[in-house]
Structure formats: structure tokens, C-alpha cells
Design a protein around this motif. Structure first.
Motif, mmCIF file in Angstrom:
data_model
loop_
_atom_site.group_PDB
_atom_site.id
_atom_site.type_symbol
_atom_site.label_atom_id
_atom_site.label_comp_id
_atom_site.label_asym_id
_atom_site.label_seq_id
_atom_site.Cartn_x
_atom_site.Cartn_y
_atom_site.Cartn_z
ATOM 1 N N SER A 66 -19.544 -2.460 42.858
ATOM 2 C CA SER A 66 -20.439 -3.118 41.910
ATOM 3 C C SER A 66 -19.647 -3.539 40.683
ATOM 4 O O SER A 66 -18.517 -3.132 40.481
ATOM 5 C CB SER A 66 -21.569 -2.169 41.504
ATOM 6 N N GLY A 67 -20.270 -4.347 39.869
ATOM 7 C CA GLY A 67 -19.640 -4.789 38.629
ATOM 8 C C GLY A 67 -18.683 -5.944 38.851
ATOM 9 O O GLY A 67 -18.670 -6.595 39.892
ATOM 10 N N LEU A 68 -17.835 -6.182 37.858
ATOM 11 C CA LEU A 68 -16.929 -7.326 37.896
ATOM 12 C C LEU A 68 -15.911 -7.219 39.010
ATOM 13 O O LEU A 68 -15.517 -8.228 39.600
ATOM 14 C CB LEU A 68 -16.221 -7.467 36.547
ATOM 15 N N ALA A 69 -15.456 -6.008 39.302
ATOM 16 C CA ALA A 69 -14.447 -5.866 40.356
ATOM 17 C C ALA A 69 -14.966 -6.388 41.674
ATOM 18 O O ALA A 69 -14.264 -7.079 42.417
ATOM 19 C CB ALA A 69 -14.043 -4.398 40.479
ATOM 20 N N LEU A 117 -20.475 -26.112 34.182
ATOM 21 C CA LEU A 117 -21.314 -25.710 35.313
ATOM 22 C C LEU A 117 -20.637 -24.595 36.108
ATOM 23 O O LEU A 117 -21.290 -23.629 36.529
ATOM 24 C CB LEU A 117 -21.587 -26.918 36.208
ATOM 25 N N GLY A 118 -19.328 -24.714 36.313
ATOM 26 C CA GLY A 118 -18.599 -23.683 37.037
ATOM 27 C C GLY A 118 -18.612 -22.354 36.311
ATOM 28 O O GLY A 118 -18.770 -21.299 36.929
ATOM 29 N N LEU A 119 -18.449 -22.377 34.974
ATOM 30 C CA LEU A 119 -18.472 -21.133 34.206
ATOM 31 C C LEU A 119 -19.854 -20.489 34.236
ATOM 32 O O LEU A 119 -19.978 -19.262 34.352
ATOM 33 C CB LEU A 119 -18.050 -21.406 32.759
ATOM 34 N N ALA A 153 -21.686 -13.480 39.231
ATOM 35 C CA ALA A 153 -21.182 -12.140 38.925
ATOM 36 C C ALA A 153 -22.312 -11.156 38.671
ATOM 37 O O ALA A 153 -22.200 -9.968 38.987
ATOM 38 C CB ALA A 153 -20.251 -12.189 37.716
ATOM 39 N N LEU A 154 -23.424 -11.671 38.118
ATOM 40 C CA LEU A 154 -24.548 -10.790 37.792
ATOM 41 C C LEU A 154 -25.555 -10.665 38.921
ATOM 42 O O LEU A 154 -26.480 -9.848 38.825
ATOM 43 C CB LEU A 154 -25.255 -11.310 36.535
ATOM 44 N N LEU A 181 -15.866 -15.910 42.262
ATOM 45 C CA LEU A 181 -14.688 -16.770 42.334
ATOM 46 C C LEU A 181 -15.053 -18.199 42.716
ATOM 47 O O LEU A 181 -14.329 -19.136 42.370
ATOM 48 C CB LEU A 181 -13.682 -16.205 43.335
ATOM 49 N N PHE A 182 -16.174 -18.380 43.414
ATOM 50 C CA PHE A 182 -16.586 -19.738 43.758
ATOM 51 C C PHE A 182 -16.943 -20.529 42.502
ATOM 52 O O PHE A 182 -16.664 -21.727 42.407
ATOM 53 C CB PHE A 182 -17.770 -19.699 44.728
ATOM 54 N N GLY A 183 -17.576 -19.861 41.542
ATOM 55 C CA GLY A 183 -17.863 -20.532 40.275
ATOM 56 C C GLY A 183 -16.598 -20.892 39.534
ATOM 57 O O GLY A 183 -16.489 -21.976 38.944
ATOM 58 N N LEU A 184 -15.612 -19.969 39.576
ATOM 59 C CA LEU A 184 -14.331 -20.265 38.922
ATOM 60 C C LEU A 184 -13.636 -21.451 39.575
ATOM 61 O O LEU A 184 -12.989 -22.253 38.905
ATOM 62 C CB LEU A 184 -13.419 -19.040 38.976
#
Length: 549
Positions: free
Chosen positions: A216-219, A410-412, A419-420, A426-429
Motif C-alpha cells: 500500500s501507499g506510494l511504494a 493532466l498526467g500529474l 496513486a490514491l 507510473l502511467f500518469g507519469l
């Protein structure tokens, strides 16, 4: 979410190494006075809880701390979780239990730490494995760590690892204690190092209680797995390939064949046999700079002012400043603007000398607000009208810049949302990276037409002329006019110094000195610098020189 257990999950844990029953060091070494040591006794209960008692010896006047992680990665997007309950220290010290780690502090003397571990028993194939980090996360060196383990049935194997986290170095000793339990020992454990014990049991001795969940979380949100990595690579290729395709379709100059360009003839003879300067295709100095670097720059306007003086619309005179110190320059109306001037030349003329004004000094221009917005718009419109560009270069850059910025934003936003929520941030990045690439690539999007590419080749020929011609190539009677007509092009192409060195002279029909004796080859560059500075104050244009065709 609980996962099905399998041997593959636990092969990947930090204890991966060749399993060994260890070697017995004979009599256990005794801790040295003035050092930190711990004796760990573990008992596996029939309900699978692991009861632990640690007896810690700390020198007087010293405080030490131990921190144990309660979450360990065991594979792609998976982590094994432990729970510690009923933790307390008898003696001088205390404990802190969180979701991610468990810590205890000990002060001088002997203290006893007791706690219960839930989640230490895991199925591995047809057997069970009890695993716990019996010593680790100490902020000081330990002289000795002693370990004992007992269970409802005899253990079948023991694997004891010591040293830095992730290492496969065996403990000093580890054995099955005549089949009734486990004994292990490590001598000299460094600060931050660990002793990790995995004990094998027969199936059915106790029920397994290990918990493995998705990270879970950012990792977890930014975890890169083989599947997500392949999908991410495909998305990046698609996005960056799209940017490259846009450049190929919208940002690439139309090709002009050398056979279609032809040779450039700059010096020509008129009907009377006199040598004169003729710009390629009749291109004007301001147009040259804009076609070459796809921007309207300050130097394009400065070169246009010189060209207007050379063509007898203006007169430029060097004068002394009003206080008598230093030099100034006066720009005087010589002939009114007429239909022979292009839209942007008329705009430059009117910026310098608005209606009713017959003269202005450079210092006076510096004191008033010079608006070059109309000059910029007229010059961009002019290069499109001449069919050197299909669309205004500034509008083309702006369009792709804002599209790229919008895509990056839009990606950010997608990165944060993913992430939430569902993960795979990573797809958004990747979308954000594509947007940034498009924004930076916007400067390359303005594309010249075939006619514009032909002009660019002609401008290269013009630069070759400025580099190579000498006074001996021009009859003396024609040199003043050839020098003057060529000078604005030398200014816009960054060849002023060389041109002045070859042809510079003091007496010109469009430039004069009033009460000064400065050499033209020194005063003219000073005039260019002063006028550039005034025009740059407007803030509408880039301030640079010498575009490279």
C-alpha cells in the motif's frame, strides 16, 4: 487482501540463501563487561503466536535502542506483515509499537523485554516456517546475541543469518539442540545489522498465521512489475512516437532541391553598368532574421531601422548628450512612409516617429514606453503572406506549448488520482513525460514551406557573400552604396564587425556626425548596442543577435 501461500513467495524474501543447520561454536562465549548483549528466548504457542523474551544487558550510564520492521517485501507488489502485542520492558526502558515498526529502548543495567508476535508462521511447500528478526535495528554494536527456540514439536531445520540486511552470511553458530529445539549465537553484531532466524517445522504442528498483502501507499502505487513495465514502455513509445510524428507532419521544413534553389547573385550590374547590391528574392533584413530562426527578435527591428535609413526614409546622426558628456544618436524623418514600405516597416517607422514627430534621440526613446507588439504581429503576418511559413511561427509554438503543458498537468493529476486509488501511478507519469516532451518540442514545430527552405539556402549564400567579398571586388565609385545596402543584412546575420573592418568609412549619405569626431567603425556598433537596449526594454521580443541559417 490475503494471498494464497506458495513456496515461491518465501523464496524471494530477504532470507534467500543456502539453508544450513549452522555450526556449533562449542561453549557459548560470555559477554564482555561494559558491552551490550542480548539473550532471546522464543516459544511457539499452539495457537501460532510467538512469545518472545529478550534479556538485554546495557552498561551503566548508557541508553540504546532497537527498531524492528513489521513489514517486509516478499515479491512483486507483496509484503509480509507482522503484528506485535503485549510489549513491555521490565527494568529501565520502554516500547513503541506501530504499524510499520516496533522499537524498544534500554537504559543502563539489565532489562527484560517481553512481547508476542502474530504472523510468524508461514506455509512453505508441505512444511511450515517460523521466521522472526530476533536481533536487528540496534543503534549500537552488540557483543553477543544468544537465541533459543521451542515449539510443540521438534524443529526440522534452522537457518540463521547475520550481518547487514540482505546479506546471506550465516550466524556464528546455529543447531537443532539435539532435536528438541533451536540454539543460535552471533558474536559481534554491528550497529544496524540483524540476526534473522527461520525455523522449519512439520506441517500441522500449528496453523499458519502469516499475512501477505498487496503493498500500500506510494511504494505500491509506483511499483514497477514486468506487466506494468511492458505496458508503461508501450505507453511511452506511443506518446513520444506521437510527438515525433507531430514534428514529422507539422515541424519539418518542406525540402528544397539544390537544383531548384540555384546560385545566389548578390552583386549585380544595372543598365548603366554600375555594381549594386541585390538581396536574394528581394528579402528584407527583418524578414531574413525571422525566416532563419523563426522568431521576431530585437536585432530584426534594429536592422530594419538601419535599412530605412539606407533607403532614405530616416537620417541617423551622432550627437552629444544634453549634458555634454557621452554620445547620443538622433533619428530624423527624411521622407514620409509610403506604399513602398511593408506593413512591419511602416510599424517600425511609426514606433520611432509617431505622427507629428520629425526627430527623436535614442535617449528620448529610452525614456518612453516603446510598444513593439504591432511590429511583431506585422512581421509574423508578413512571412506567412510571403508563403515562407504556412502558419505564424509564434502561434504554432504557442499551440503546441499549451497542448504540452495541458497534457503534462493532466498526467500529474492522473498520477495523484491513480496513486490514491487503483495504483499504477507510473502511467500518469508517462503521460506527464509525453506532455513535457511536447512542450519542449514546441519550439521546433514552426515549419518552413518549400519556398521558405529555398529562401534559407539563399540566405546562406548571402552570408557567404558577406564573409568573402572585399573592397577590390566593388568599383570605388559604387562602394558606398554597396556597403550601405549590405550593412543591414550584416547586422541581422551577425557580420557587422567583419563588414565594418572591410568597408567601414566615416562619410555616408545616411549617417552623420554632429559636433563629434568619432570613427564610424567605433560609433556605429555603439549605436546598435544603444538601440538594441531601448528596443529590448519593450519586452515583446527576444534580445539576441546573429541567427544561424
Amino acid at each position: 487482501m490475503l494471498k494464497n501461500w506458495g513456496a515461491a513467495i518465501f523464496v524471494a524474501v530477504a532470507l534467500t540463501s543456502a539453508t544450513s543447520t549452522g555450526t556449533t561454536a562449542g561453549a557459548l562465549a560470555q559477554p564482555l563487561p561494559g558491552t551490550v548483549s542480548t539473550e532471546v528466548r522464543m516459544k511457539l504457542e499452539r495457537d501460532s503466536r510467538l512469545s518472545v523474551t529478550e534479556t538485554v544487558q546495557v552498561p551503566d550510564g548508557t541508553t540504546v535502542k532497537r527498531t524492528v520492521p513489521l513489514r517486509l517485501a516478499v515479491g512483486n507488489d507483496l509484503e509480509r506483515r507482522y503484528e506485535v502485542t503485549d510489549a513491555k520492558v521490565e527494568g529501565r526502558g520502554g516500547t513503541t509499537v506501530g504499524d510499520d515498526e516496533f522499537s524498544a529502548t534500554f537504559e543502563g543495567g539489565q532489562s527484560t523485554l517481553t512481547y508476542t508476535v502474530v504472523g510468524a508462521v508461514a506455509p512453505v511447500g508441505d512444511a511450515l516456517e517460523v521466521r522472526w528478526q530476533v536481533a536487528g535495528g540496534w543503534d549500537t554494536e552488540l557483543d553477543k546475541v544468544s537465541v533459543s527456540f521451542s515449539a510443540p514439536d521438534s524443529p526440522t531445520s534452522v537457518n540463521c543469518l547475520a550481518g547487514p540486511v540482505g546479506s546471506s552470511q550465516p550466524c556464528t553458530s546455529a543447531d537443532l539442540a539435539d532435536g528438541k529445539g533451536v540454539r543460535a549465537q552471533e558474536i559481534k553484531l554491528g550497529a544496524g545489522e540483524r540476526v534473522d532466524v527461520a525455523i522449519g517445522l512439520s506441517a500441522g504442528v500449528v496453523p499458519p498465521n502469516a499475512v501477505v498483502v498487496e503493498q500500500s501507499g506510494l511504494a505500491a502505487a509506483f511499483a514497477l512489475t514486468p506487466i506494468s513495465g511492458a505496458a508503461l514502455g508501450g505507453l511511452l513509445v506511443l506518446l513520444l512516437g506521437g510527438v515525433a510524428l507531430l514534428w514529422y507532419l507539422r515541424g519539418r521544413d518542406a525540402a528544397a532541391l539544390a537544383s531548384e534553389v540555384g546560385a545566389v547573385s548578390v552583386l549585380v550590374r544595372d543598365a548603366g553598368g554600375r555594381v549594386a547590391f541585390a538581396s536574394p528574392d528581394g528579402v528584407l533584413p527583418g524578414q531574413v532574421g525571422t525566416v532563419v530562426d523563426e522568431h521576431v527578435d530585437v536585432v530584426d527591428v534594429t536592422a530594419t531601422v538601419i535599412d530605412l535609413a539606407v533607403r532614405n526614409y530616416l537620417w541617423i546622426a551622432e550627437v552629444r548628450q544634453e549634458d555634454g558628456f557621452g554620445h547620443d544618436w538622433q533619428i530624423v524623418r527624411r521622407n514620409p512612409a509610403d506604399a513602398s514600405l511593408s506593413g512591419y516597416e511602416r510599424a517600425v517607422y511609426e514606433v520611432l516617429l509617431p505622427q507629428g514627430a520629425d526627430a527623436v534621440t535614442v535617449s528620448e526613446l529610452r525614456g518612453r514606453q516603446v510598444d513593439l507588439a504591432r511590429v511583431r504581429d506585422e512581421l509574423y503576418a508578413d512571412v506567412v503572406e510571403k508563403r515562407w511559413f504556412v502558419r505564424r511561427p509564434d502561434a504554432e509554438r504557442s499551440l503546441f506549448w499549451w497542448v504540452g503543458i495541458g497534457l503534462a498537468v493532466l498526467g500529474l493529476v492522473a498520477t495523484v488520482v491513480l496513486a490514491l486509488t487503483v495504483g499504477n501511478a507510473l502511467f500518469g507519469l508517462a503521460v506527464a513525460v509525453g506532455g513535457v516532451a511536447l512542450a519542449f518540442g514546441a519550439r521546433s514545430m514552426p515549419a518552413r514551406t518549400k519556398r521558405g527552405s529555398e529562401l534559407l539556402e539563399h540566405v546562406r549564400g548571402l552570408r557567404g557573400y558577406l564573409h568573402g567579398v572585399t573592397p577590390e571586388d566593388v568599383p570605388e565609385a559604387d562602394r558606398e552604396l554597396v556597403f550601405s545596402r549590405s550593412l543591414p543584412y550584416a547586422v541581422v546575420l551577425g557580420e557587422t564587425e567583419r563588414w565594418l573592418a572591410a568597408f567601414g568609412r566615416q562619410d555616408l549619405y545616411w549617417y552623420g556626425n554632429s559636433g563629434t569626431s568619432t570613427d564610424f567603425r567605433r560609433s556605429f556598433p555603439a549605436f546598435l548596442g544603444a538601440l538594441d537596449g531601448v528596443l529590448a526594454q519593450a519586452g515583446h521580443l527576444r534580445s539576441l543577435r546573429a541567427p544561424n541559417p
